[in-house]
Design a protein around this motif. Sequence first.
Motif, PDB file in Angstrom:
ATOM      1  N   LEU A 284       0.866  -1.178   0.000  1.00 51.47           N
ATOM      2  CA  LEU A 284       0.000   0.000   0.000  1.00 51.47           C
ATOM      3  C   LEU A 284       0.902   1.226   0.000  1.00 51.47           C
ATOM      4  CD1 LEU A 284      -2.583  -1.200   2.685  1.00 51.47           C
ATOM      5  CD2 LEU A 284      -2.733  -1.411   0.187  1.00 51.47           C
ATOM      6  N   ASN A 285       0.717   2.092  -0.982  1.00 46.92           N
ATOM      7  CA  ASN A 285       1.645   3.192  -1.224  1.00 46.92           C
ATOM      8  C   ASN A 285       1.037   4.524  -0.776  1.00 46.92           C
ATOM      9  OD1 ASN A 285       3.701   4.814  -2.158  1.00 46.92           O
ATOM     10  ND2 ASN A 285       3.469   4.274  -4.308  1.00 46.92           N
ATOM     11  N   SER A 286       1.755   5.242   0.079  1.00 48.65           N
ATOM     12  CA  SER A 286       1.276   6.552   0.544  1.00 48.65           C
ATOM     13  C   SER A 286       1.560   7.661  -0.453  1.00 48.65           C
ATOM     14  CB  SER A 286       1.941   6.900   1.883  1.00 48.65           C
ATOM     15  OG  SER A 286       3.335   7.159   1.706  1.00 48.65           O
TER      16      SER A 286
ATOM     17  N   THR B 204       0.424  -3.566  -5.952  1.00 43.39           N
ATOM     18  CA  THR B 204       0.611  -2.312  -5.206  1.00 43.39           C
ATOM     19  C   THR B 204      -0.506  -1.338  -5.555  1.00 43.39           C
ATOM     20  OG1 THR B 204       3.011  -2.620  -5.236  1.00 43.39           O
ATOM     21  CG2 THR B 204       2.206  -0.416  -4.749  1.00 43.39           C
ATOM     22  N   TRP B 205      -1.065  -0.718  -4.507  1.00 44.97           N
ATOM     23  CA  TRP B 205      -2.110   0.280  -4.718  1.00 44.97           C
ATOM     24  C   TRP B 205      -1.759   1.546  -3.960  1.00 44.97           C
ATOM     25  CZ3 TRP B 205      -3.167  -4.822  -3.303  1.00 44.97           C
ATOM     26  CH2 TRP B 205      -3.664  -5.617  -4.349  1.00 44.97           C
ATOM     27  N   GLY B 206      -1.939   2.688  -4.611  1.00 42.20           N
ATOM     28  CA  GLY B 206      -1.702   3.984  -3.981  1.00 42.20           C
ATOM     29  C   GLY B 206      -2.961   4.464  -3.291  1.00 42.20           C
ATOM     30  N   ILE B 207      -2.878   4.703  -1.964  1.00 47.38           N
ATOM     31  CA  ILE B 207      -4.070   5.050  -1.188  1.00 47.38           C
ATOM     32  C   ILE B 207      -3.748   6.154  -0.176  1.00 47.38           C
ATOM     33  CG2 ILE B 207      -5.231   2.831  -1.486  1.00 47.38           C
ATOM     34  CD1 ILE B 207      -4.208   2.078   1.342  1.00 47.38           C
ATOM     35  N   SER B 208      -3.206   7.255  -0.630  1.00 48.46           N
ATOM     36  CA  SER B 208      -2.877   8.375   0.254  1.00 48.46           C
ATOM     37  C   SER B 208      -4.104   8.830   1.046  1.00 48.46           C
ATOM     38  CB  SER B 208      -2.341   9.546  -0.566  1.00 48.46           C
ATOM     39  OG  SER B 208      -2.235  10.713   0.221  1.00 48.46           O
ATOM     40  N   GLY B 209      -3.860   9.394   2.212  1.00 48.24           N
ATOM     41  CA  GLY B 209      -4.931   9.919   3.035  1.00 48.24           C
ATOM     42  C   GLY B 209      -5.314  11.348   2.713  1.00 48.24           C
ATOM     43  N   VAL B 210      -4.673  11.963   1.741  1.00 46.56           N
ATOM     44  CA  VAL B 210      -4.908  13.380   1.473  1.00 46.56           C
ATOM     45  C   VAL B 210      -6.167  13.597   0.633  1.00 46.56           C
ATOM     46  CG1 VAL B 210      -3.600  13.578  -0.691  1.00 46.56           C
ATOM     47  CG2 VAL B 210      -3.737  15.538   0.863  1.00 46.56           C
ATOM     48  N   PHE B 211      -6.890  14.666   0.937  1.00 47.20           N
ATOM     49  CA  PHE B 211      -7.970  15.166   0.095  1.00 47.20           C
ATOM     50  C   PHE B 211      -7.647  16.618  -0.235  1.00 47.20           C
ATOM     51  CE2 PHE B 211     -10.473  11.535   1.194  1.00 47.20           C
ATOM     52  CZ  PHE B 211     -11.530  11.469   0.283  1.00 47.20           C
TER      53      PHE B 211
END
Length: 464
Positions: free
Chosen positions: A191-193, A419-426
């Motif tokens: 999981l990529n930030s 791998t999936w990119g799932i940053s917490g930013v909005f």
Amino acid sequence: MHRSFWTALCLSVFSISASAQIESEHAQKTLEIYRTIVEVDTSKTMGNTIPVAEYLAGELIAAGFAEEDVRIVPKDGFGTLIATYRGDGSAGAKPILLLGHMDVVEALAEDWVRPPFELTQDDVNFYARGTIDNKFGVAQLTGTMIRLKKEGFVPDRDLMLVFSGDEESGMTTTRMMAYEMPEIAEAEYALNSDAGGGALTADGVAVSYRVQAAEKTYATWQITVRNPGGHSSRPRDDNAIYELAAAVKAIEAHRFPVRWSEMTLSYFQQTGEKIGGELGDAMVRFAYDPEDEEAAEMLRSEPSYVGTTRTTCVVTMLEAGHAENALPQSATATVNCRIFPGVSVADIEAELKSVVGNEEAEFVLLGDPTESPISEIRADVMTAVGKAVHSRYPGLDLITYMESGGTDGMHFRKAGIPTWGISGVFMNPDEMFAHGLNERVPIKAFYDALDHWSVIIRELTTPE
């Protein structure tokens, strides 16, 4: 109850809740980590990723990580951090990798309105190089690991923080971890930030949350035109700079063929229906008919979406001549391409040569481009991400997409680790200044993301 009184009461409760969140131990520690690492210049020539890795390692050990589970591995002057959060093994499953990178792109202080390596803020944003790319993700992940450790959380499998040191340049540390470390290679997925996240309109309305499942291939060529040169008082028709200029203009004018996949078509359909307007209409039209040239051209003209519809190549650097009173003996253009998945690097080189139309021009491919596959979506990952996203924006659509840029994820995908990119930013995509001047991230986005990773991790690693 009177409507105005009820509204005031709700706003008051929200204000108290937000204040409590900002003042929480987790928020304060994450902000402390964020400020500390942002204020260290970790661009490629500074050699500072090792000190940052040492700082983060110290914070993790102080929170309860065993020293033998926290490693700093240097490579070519850059540092990596690999920290294992031990689980109880009850899931009988392989580890999950949590990715981020500690380095940043260079920033010239004289060009910035604010100091690039000091975390400053106004009423809306934090400012500094790395505030979004990717020290936001590094701080949020590290803060979450510390929080979970202090809360006594025990996952049902191991979790591994994997922070690279040169994602923005050669990715030598990424390649080392993805291809040369068996303990990392055995991971089930990553999981990529450094990718994904939520899109907001200019007035703060959430449009969608994007999960990055694929990346374009990053490839760079140097194109050189050579010439015998001579004295500047005796100009000749075959000037190397003029020939290179013609090549540059030809590349500028060239449009690579429109490309699509089921994932990109679905992305445009869902996004277009959400944002509406002329751009949204073009997205929907493209989704239903990717051969609609007018729709494709409108998407090409939008910087946020141009890379989603085709391969792009752009001249980024020039070098020519050796003296002001001499004809140039060589002229070189650096051309950076982002290649659509499924198109080979060799095919793009052949197309560039055809576009340039100069058989004497030398093409040199820099580095070793990585062609990586699409990571097919897992239901459990999407459920976990959905739980985190919907706690903030109930019912918001989750959309998988292809990244126009490149991240460490390409190497882990190539190594066989989905791998999936799932940053917490909005945030508003138009406010995304990663790699640019006055890089920023909304203050609200920082605090709203504090629970993002803990919700996902607990959902994926807590036994039924």
